[in-house]
Design an enzyme around this catalytic site. Structure first.
Site, PDB file in Angstrom:
ATOM      1  N   PRO A   1       0.829  -1.214   0.000  1.00  0.00           N
ATOM      2  CA  PRO A   1       0.000   0.000   0.000  1.00  0.00           C
ATOM      3  C   PRO A   1       0.863   1.264   0.000  1.00  0.00           C
ATOM      4  O   PRO A   1       1.970   1.280   0.548  1.00  0.00           O
ATOM      5  CB  PRO A   1      -0.795  -0.125   1.308  1.00  0.00           C
ATOM      6  CG  PRO A   1      -0.847  -1.594   1.567  1.00  0.00           C
ATOM      7  CD  PRO A   1       0.476  -2.125   1.086  1.00  0.00           C
ATOM      8  N   CYS A   2       0.334   2.293  -0.604  1.00  0.00           N
ATOM      9  CA  CYS A   2       1.076   3.548  -0.710  1.00  0.00           C
ATOM     10  C   CYS A   2       1.392   4.092   0.673  1.00  0.00           C
ATOM     11  O   CYS A   2       0.511   4.219   1.523  1.00  0.00           O
ATOM     12  CB  CYS A   2       0.238   4.556  -1.485  1.00  0.00           C
ATOM     13  SG  CYS A   2       1.143   6.015  -1.988  1.00  0.00           S
TER      14      CYS A   2
END
Length: 416
Positions: A159-160
C-alpha cells in the site's frame, strides 16, 4: 505556579541526511522491533497454524518459486505465469494459451506459486480458484506472520506509504507498517528478484523523497532497486493506466552477473510495432445488454468530468469501485455543460460491466472473480468483483514487465 511541560513531538530526520550504513541500521532495528511484536502476540494456536501452513509449502524441482504478497485476485501472478510460458514457448504461443486455462497450466511447468498472503476474503477465494489448491493461501494480517517461506521471486505491491512534508524516515512512521513487512518478507525469503507495483503519485510524493527512501530501504535489505513509470496502453492494454513498477535484484546476483533490470521498450502506439489496442478490440464482441453492470445513480464527483471514451480509444483507468466504473463506449458521447459538469446524451448510458472491466484489464474470460457474500445485494456482489479487477495489475502489462526477469532466471538457473 509551575508550568506543566508539554512533550516535544518527535522530529523526523530527512532521509537525505542518512548514510547507507545508517539506513541499514535503522532498517534492521525496525525489522527486529516488528518481529518482536509479532512474537509477543502469537498464541500457541497461532504458532501451530503457521507451522501447518509452512509445512504445506512445496514446489516442483527446477520451477521458479513465487511468494505473492497483497496478492488480490492475482493479476500480477497471472502475468508471471504467462511470462514463464513466453520464455519456454514464445510469446505468441503463450498468448494463444492464455485463452485456455488448462492448456496454460500445462505449459507453465517452470513456475510455482507456493504462498500467497492477503486479508481480502473475496480476492482470496478468487486466487485459490484461479491458481489451484496447491498454493498456500494465508489470509492473516501480514503483521502477524512470523516467518515467510523461501522463494525465488516475490510479487506484490505494498500500500502507498504515508509521509511527512518534513521528510521523515519512512520506517519511523507507524503508518507504514505494511511497507516494513514487505521488506521483512524479503529478508526472510531472500528471493533473487522482487517486483512491486504502486500508484503513479509515489514518484512525486514529497518531491520524490518518498520513492528515494523506498529505494534506499530496499537497497539496505540487500537489493539493487530501480523504479519505472509505465502506461499500460503502451504495452497492449486497452486502458490509460499509469503505474510505478519497483524492481529489485539481489545484490550478490547483480554483482556476479553484472545484471541491471531494463524495462522492455513499449510495443504499442504511434511509430511502434503495433497500434494501440482499442475498446472495440477488447470488448466489441460482448453483448450491449449485459447483466453484470453496477446499477445506481451518479454522484456529482462522477459527473464532474468525462467518463466515456469512444470505441477507437482506450478506456479510462479501471478503478476498484463498481460505482466509479467508466461508461460503456456505445451511444453518444458525454457533453461538458459547465466547469465541472458533464451530462449524458441519448439512451445508451451505462457503466462498464464486470466482464468488460476484466477484459480491459486484460484478464482472460475464464478468470474467476468471487462475488463474496452471496446473500448481499447484487450491487454489493458486483462491486466486490470490480474492486478485485480494479486493484489488479493488468495481466498483459505484468507479462511484459516480468518476461526479462524470468528469462534471466531460467538462463542462469536462479530457481528451484
Amino acid at each position: 505556579m509551575t508550568k506543566t511541560k508539554t512533550a516535544t513531538p518527535p522530529q523526523f530526520r530527512s532521509s537525505l541526511t542518512y548514510t547507507p550504513d545508517e539506513v541499514k541500521s535503522v532498517l534492521e532495528a525496525k525489522i527486529q522491533e516488528e518481529e518482536a511484536i509479532a512474537q509477543r502476540s502469537a498464541t500457541a494456536a497461532a504458532l501451530a497454524y503457521e507451522a501447518q501452513l509452512l509445512g504445506r509449502v512445496s514446489s516442483r524441482p527446477g520451477a521458479v518459486r513465487v511468494v505473492s504478497l497483497f496478492s488480490g485476485a492475482g493479476g500480477l501472478d497471472l502475468g508471471a505465469k504467462l511470462a514463464a510460458v513466453s520464455c519456454s514457448a514464445g510469446h505468441e504461443r503463450a498468448y494463444e494459451l492464455l485463452k485456455d486455462a488448462p492448456a496454460l497450466d500445462a505449459a507453465a511447468k517452470g513456475i510455482d506459486f507456493v504462498y500467497s498472503n492477503d486479508m481480502y476474503a473475496a480476492a482470496n477465494e478468487s486466487y485459490v480458484r484461479n491458481f489451484g489448491g496447491s498454493v498456500v493461501k494465508d489470509s492473516r494480517d501480514i503483521r502477524k506472520v512470523l516467518r515467510f517461506p523461501e522463494s525465488d521471486l516475490i510479487l506484490g505491491g505494498f500500500p502507498c506509504p504515508g509521509f511527512s512534508a518534513a521528510g521523515p524516515r519512512l520506517l519511523d512512521d507507524p503508518r507504514n507498517f505494511l511497507y516494513v513487512h514487505y521488506i521483512r518478507a524479503l529478508m526472510h525469503s531472500r528471493p533473487a528478484f522482487f517486483v512491486a507495483e504502486n500508484v503513479k503519485g509515489l514518484m512525486t510524493m514529497a518531491n520524490g523523497q518518498v520513492l528515494q527512501q523506498i529505494t534506499e530501504d530496499f537497497s539496505a535489505a540487500g537489493y539493487q532497486v530501480v523504479a519505472h513509470l509505465v502506461n499500460a496502453r503502451d504495452y497492449g492494454v486497452p486502458q490509460v493506466r499509469e503505474r510505478v513498477f519497483i524492481v529489485g535484484v539481489r545484490q550478490d546476483i547483480a554483482d556476479e552477473y553484472g545484471y541491471a533490470y531494463e524495462l522492455p521498450e513499449p510495443t504499442h502506439g504511434p511509430g511502434r510495432e503495433f497500434p494501440y489496442v482499442t475498446l472495440r478490440d477488447a470488448i466489441g464482441d460482448l453483448p450491449v445488454a449485459a447483466d453484470d453492470v453496477y446499477a445506481g445513480g451518479y454522484s456529482s464527483m462522477y459527473m464532474s468530468r468525462n467518463r466515456k471514451r469512444g470505441w477507437g480509444e482506450q478506456s479510462f483507468t479501471i478503478q476498484a469501485s463498481g460505482r466509479q466504473a467508466p461508461q460503456y463506449p456505445g451511444g453518444l458521447p458525454m457533453v461538458k455543460v459547465g466547469r465541472d459538469s458533464w451530462v449524458f446524451q441519448g439512451e445508451l448510458n451505462r457503466r462498464l460491466s464486470v466482464r468488460e472491466c476484466a477484459r480491459i484489464q486484460s484478464f482472460p474470460d475464464w478468470f474467476y472473480f468471487s462475488r463474496g457474500n452471496g446473500a448481499a445485494s447484487l450491487n454489493h456482489q458486483l462491486n466486490e468483483q470490480v474492486k478485485q479487477i480494479g486493484n489488479a495489475v493488468p495481466v498483459v502489462l505484468a507479462e511484459k514487465v516480468l518476461r526479462p526477469i524470468l528469462g534471466f532466471m531460467y538462463e542462469h538457473g536462479l530457481h528451484g
